[in-house]
Design an enzyme around this catalytic site. Structure first.
Site, PDB file in Angstrom:
ATOM      1  CD  GLU A 153     -27.294  33.660 -83.530  1.00  0.00           C
ATOM      2  OE1 GLU A 153     -28.048  34.537 -83.080  1.00  0.00           O
ATOM      3  OE2 GLU A 153     -26.153  33.445 -83.101  1.00  0.00           O
ATOM      4  CG  ASP A 211     -29.291  37.296 -83.848  1.00  0.00           C
ATOM      5  OD1 ASP A 211     -29.841  36.465 -83.093  1.00  0.00           O
ATOM      6  OD2 ASP A 211     -28.105  37.651 -83.732  1.00  0.00           O
ATOM      7  CB  ILE A 268     -31.949  36.548 -78.462  1.00  0.00           C
ATOM      8  CG1 ILE A 268     -33.349  36.010 -78.166  1.00  0.00           C
ATOM      9  CG2 ILE A 268     -31.456  37.419 -77.304  1.00  0.00           C
ATOM     10  CD1 ILE A 268     -33.439  35.181 -76.872  1.00  0.00           C
ATOM     11  CG  ASP A 269     -27.097  40.539 -81.992  1.00  0.00           C
ATOM     12  OD1 ASP A 269     -26.384  39.568 -82.306  1.00  0.00           O
ATOM     13  OD2 ASP A 269     -26.651  41.675 -81.794  1.00  0.00           O
ATOM     14  CB  THR A 307     -27.792  34.628 -76.746  1.00  0.00           C
ATOM     15  OG1 THR A 307     -28.454  34.717 -77.994  1.00  0.00           O
ATOM     16  CG2 THR A 307     -28.353  33.455 -75.972  1.00  0.00           C
ATOM     17  CG  ASP A 367     -24.330  38.539 -85.179  1.00  0.00           C
ATOM     18  OD1 ASP A 367     -25.223  38.143 -84.424  1.00  0.00           O
ATOM     19  OD2 ASP A 367     -23.285  37.890 -85.403  1.00  0.00           O
TER      20      ASP A 367
HETATM   21  C1  IPD Z   1     -23.320  37.948 -80.647  1.00  0.00           C
HETATM   22  C2  IPD Z   1     -23.417  39.390 -80.206  1.00  0.00           C
HETATM   23  C3  IPD Z   1     -22.068  39.875 -79.739  1.00  0.00           C
HETATM   24  C4  IPD Z   1     -21.039  39.754 -80.809  1.00  0.00           C
HETATM   25  C5  IPD Z   1     -20.945  38.331 -81.305  1.00  0.00           C
HETATM   26  C6  IPD Z   1     -22.320  37.826 -81.758  1.00  0.00           C
HETATM   27  P1  IPD Z   1     -25.516  36.422 -80.435  1.00  0.00           P
HETATM   28  O1  IPD Z   1     -24.564  37.516 -81.162  1.00  0.00           O
HETATM   29  O2  IPD Z   1     -23.851  40.206 -81.250  1.00  0.00           O
HETATM   30  O3  IPD Z   1     -22.086  41.241 -79.378  1.00  0.00           O
HETATM   31  O4  IPD Z   1     -19.794  40.160 -80.290  1.00  0.00           O
HETATM   32  O5  IPD Z   1     -20.077  38.312 -82.415  1.00  0.00           O
HETATM   33  O6  IPD Z   1     -22.205  36.471 -82.107  1.00  0.00           O
HETATM   34  O7  IPD Z   1     -24.744  35.128 -80.438  1.00  0.00           O
HETATM   35  O8  IPD Z   1     -25.765  36.907 -79.069  1.00  0.00           O
HETATM   36  O9  IPD Z   1     -26.719  36.391 -81.291  1.00  0.00           O
END
Ligand code: IPD
Length: 266
Positions: free
Chosen positions: A67, A83, A85-86, A88, A215
Site C-alpha cells: 500500500e 497492507d 496497517i489496514d 491506519t 485491503d
Molecule cells: C482503509 C480501511 C477502511 C476502508 C478503506 C481502506 P487503510 O485502509 O480498510 O476500513 O474503509 O477503504 O482504505 O487506508 O487504513 O489501509
C-alpha cells in the site's frame, strides 16, 4: 503454499509486535494520499519496509505490491500483496481495530492469506483449499465458518468508507438504501478486519465501494476458505467498484440490494 503461509504468519507477527512496541506516543500523520483524510504515518512506512525486507531475505525472486508504494517486479511467479496497517486511522487514534494484512499470490491467484490483529492477539490464516483458522494469543485455534442462511433483514452488515472525498458522498447515498433493509451496520475501520469478521461469523456480511487490492487480498481468501463468497457487481471480481462478502444464502440478496444502489460512478 505452506512455506508461503508460514512466512506470511511469522512476518505479520514480527510487524505486529513492532507496530505495538514502537508506536510513538506523539504519532503524527506523515503524509496524505487521495484526500486530507487518507493518511499515512511513519509507522505504515516502517512496517511495510520491515515486511518487504523480511520476505525478500528468504525469497529474493518474488514480486511485491504494498500500500505504501512498495512495488517491485519478480521472477518467481509469486507476488506478495501487503497492507502494513489496514485501519491506519484507528492506529493513529489508538483504537484497536487495525491489522497487518499479507497475501501471497502464485501466478495471479491468492493461495495464502494472513491478517494479524495485534491489539486483540488474533491471527487469521488461510491456505487455498485448506480452510481458514483463527489463532488466539494463547495458541488455541478455531476453524472459521461464515454464518449461513441469514435473511437480509436480520443480517448485521459491516461496511467501510474509502477516503476519496467524492466517493464518500456516494457511499452515504448507498448506505441510505441499505440501512433500513438490514439488522444494522458496523464500521470497524479496517476492511481486513471486516472480512475476518465475516469469516468468523461476528458479522453476517460486508460491502464497500473503494477498497484496494491490498485491503482485501488476504481477507478475501479467509472468507472463501470459511465457506463464504467474495465478489463484485454482476459476477465481476471484488474491486474498487464494489466488494461484497457474505456467507451462503446472504451473498445473493446482499448483491441484489446493492446492484441498483451502486451505479458505476463515484
Ligand atoms: C482503509 C480501511 C477502511 C476502508 C478503506 C481502506 P487503510 O485502509 O480498510 O476500513 O474503509 O477503504 O482504505 O487506508 O487504513 O489501509
Amino acid at each position: 503454499m505452506h512455506d508461503l503461509l508460514e512466512l506470511a504468519i511469522s512476518t505479520a507477527d514480527v510487524a505486529g509486535v513492532m507496530l505495538i512496541d514502537k508506536r510513538p506516543a506523539d504519532l503524527r500523520v506523515a503524509a496524505t494520499k487521495s484526500s486530507p483524510t487518507d493518511v499515512v504515518t511513519e509507522m505504515d512506512q516502517a512496517a511495510e519496509k520491515l515486511i518487504i525486507e523480511r520476505i525478500r531475505a528468504s525469497r529474493p525472486g518474488d514480486a511485491f505490491l504494498g500500500e505504501e508504494g512498495g512495488e517491485a517486479a519478480g521472477v518467481s511467479g509469486v507476488r506478495w500483496i501487503i497492507d502494513p496497517i489496514d485501519g491506519t486511522v484507528n492506529y493513529l487514534y489508538g483504537l484497536p481495530d487495525w491489522a497487518v494484512s499479507i497475501a501471497a499470490e502464485v501466478d495471479g491467484e491468492v493461495v495464502a492469506g494472513v491478517v494479524a490483529v495485534p491489539t486483540r492477539g488474533e491471527l487469521y490464516t488461510a491456505a487455498r483449499g485448506e480452510g481458514a483458522y483463527l489463532v488466539h494469543r494463547d495458541g488455541s485455534t478455531e476453524k472459521l465458518r461464515c454464518n449461513s442462511g441469514v435473511p437480509l433483514e436480520r443480517a448485521l452488515i459491516a461496511t467501510g468508507f474509502g477516503y476519496f472525498a467524492q466517493r464518500r458522498a456516494r457511499q452515504a447515498e448507498v448506505l441510505l438504501g441499505v440501512l433500513p433493509r438490514v439488522r444494522d451496520i458496523r464500521r470497524a475501520g479496517s476492511a481486513a478486519v471486516d472480512l475476518c469478521s465475516v469469516a468468523s461469523g461476528r458479522v453476517d456480511g460486508y460491502f464497500e465501494r473503494g477498497p484496494q487490492l491490498w485491503d482485501i487480498a488476504a481477507g478475501g481468501l479467509i472468507v472463501q476458505e470459511a465457506g463464504g463468497t467474495i465478489g463484485g457487481l454482476h459476477g465481476r471480481p471484488a474491486s474498487v467498484e464494489l466488494t461484497i462478502a457474505a456467507g451462503p444464502g446472504l451473498y445473493g440478496p446482499l448483491h441484489d440490494l446493492l446492484a441498483p444502489l451502486a451505479p458505476e460512478r463515484d
